[in-house]
Structure formats: structure tokens, C-alpha cells
Design a protein around this motif. Structure first.
Motif, short mmCIF file in Angstrom:
data_model
loop_
_atom_site.label_atom_id
_atom_site.label_comp_id
_atom_site.label_asym_id
_atom_site.label_seq_id
_atom_site.Cartn_x
_atom_site.Cartn_y
_atom_site.Cartn_z
N ILE A 96 0.86 -1.19 0.00
CA ILE A 96 0.00 0.00 0.00
C ILE A 96 0.90 1.23 0.00
O ILE A 96 1.59 1.51 0.98
CB ILE A 96 -0.93 0.01 1.24
N ASP A 97 0.87 1.98 -1.11
CA ASP A 97 1.70 3.17 -1.24
C ASP A 97 1.12 4.33 -0.44
O ASP A 97 -0.07 4.36 -0.14
CB ASP A 97 1.81 3.58 -2.72
N GLY A 98 1.97 5.30 -0.14
CA GLY A 98 1.55 6.50 0.57
C GLY A 98 1.95 6.46 2.03
O GLY A 98 2.46 5.46 2.53
N LEU A 99 1.70 7.59 2.70
CA LEU A 99 2.02 7.67 4.12
C LEU A 99 0.95 6.98 4.95
O LEU A 99 -0.23 6.96 4.59
CB LEU A 99 2.13 9.13 4.57
N HIS A 100 1.39 6.45 6.08
CA HIS A 100 0.49 5.77 7.00
C HIS A 100 0.46 6.55 8.30
O HIS A 100 1.33 7.37 8.57
CB HIS A 100 0.94 4.33 7.21
#
Length: 172
Positions: free
Chosen positions: A40-44
């Protein structure tokens, strides 16, 4: 009745907001969710449901590795004295989520707006950000600008704070 995941997605769609959702086994902690990195790409994020001594409520939405000093956070968010975690019952009645599923998407259920959303600038200025869509068995990716639009559409103008600067600066 709190909004369902389908109602959340319909609301986002009505705002013209595109999202992508991945289902997965239940995740309760940041550590458990880190196993999905790469898928899952992107910031968490990490999400904290807090209250102050006068009962004011806050949802702190920070980048997952942000250092948050709970002993001094009240000074930065305008709380009356130190903050503590809100009860599971209060969280469920206000946000419509259970512990382990805390998410800024829960503000769809906070009507009229009773809590203050405190959003990490790192998330607000990112490309893509990820949150549970009211349940911890899925993760939804949304553009940061669209998250801001969603929050505002629910009556929650976020308080933007930089947690990374706070961690690096001993006087904050």
C-alpha cells in the motif's frame, strides 16, 4: 446509527473524491500495519482519540513514526490541561469505530462536530495517505488534499501541526 463503510464511500464519491481500498486481516497497531508496507503506497498514520480535563475531544492524526509527547501535547492543541485517551464507549458513540479502527474517516459520524481534528502537516502535504475506512480490516488510500476536503465537508477544519519539528525541538 453510525455510517457504514459503504456510506462513507458514497459520501466520498458525492464529494468527487477517489479512493482505493485494500482488504486485509484485522490490524490493531501501527506495528501490525507495517507488515503491509510495499503493498500500500503513501504515508500511514497513527490516530489518537483524546480528551482533556474539561471534556474537550481531539482526534490526533499523525504520521506513523511521529513522536507525540502526550505530557506536553495539550500546550500545542489548546487543551485544558493534560490529555488522556477517550474511552472506547465515547469513541464508538462519537466516531462510530472500535479501538484499533480509529480513523479520521470517523468524523463522518461526529455530527454536529464536537471534536477537534489535529492533523500532522506531514500528512496534510503528502501525496497519498492511508487510513482504515471505519473498520480495521481494510485500508483506504486518499490524496492528502482530498482528505482535507473530506474533513471540511464534515465540519471539521483541521488544526495543522508539525510533529516532526516538535520531536526535534526540546522547547515545544
Amino acid at each position: 446509527m453510525p455510517a457504514s463503510q459503504d456510506e462513507l464511500f458514497a459520501f466520498l464519491e458525492s464529494l468527487g473524491i477517489e479512493t482505493t481500498t485494500v482488504t486485509h486481516p484485522p490490524l490493531y497497531t501501527v506495528e501490525e500495519s507495517q507488515a503491509l508496507r510495499g503493498a500500500i503506497d503513501g504515508l500511514h498514520s497513527k490516530n489518537l482519540f483524546l480528551k482533556d480535563k474539561k471534556g474537550a475531544l481531539f482526534l490526533v492524526v499523525a504520521e506513523e513514526n511521529a513522536a507525540i509527547d502526550l505530557k506536553r501535547l495539550h500546550e500545542r492543541i489548546g487543551a485544558s490541561g493534560r490529555v488522556s485517551f477517550g474511552s472506547a464507549e465515547l469513541m464508538q458513540s462519537l466516531l462510530g469505530v472500535l479501538p484499533g479502527s480509529v480513523t479520521p474517516f470517523g468524523v463522518i459520524n461526529d455530527q454536529p462536530a464536537r471534536l477537534t481534528v489535529v492533523l500532522d502537516e506531514a500528512l496534510a502535504t503528502a501525496g497519498a495517505v492511508n487510513f482504515h475506512p471505519l473498520v480495521n480490516t481494510a485500508t483506504t488510500t486518499i490524496a492528502a488534499a482530498d482528505l482535507l476536503a473530506f474533513l471540511r465537508a464534515t465540519g471539521h477544519e483541521p488544526l495543522l501541526l508539525s510533529f516532526s519539528q516538535a520531536a526535534a525541538s526540546p522547547d515545544l
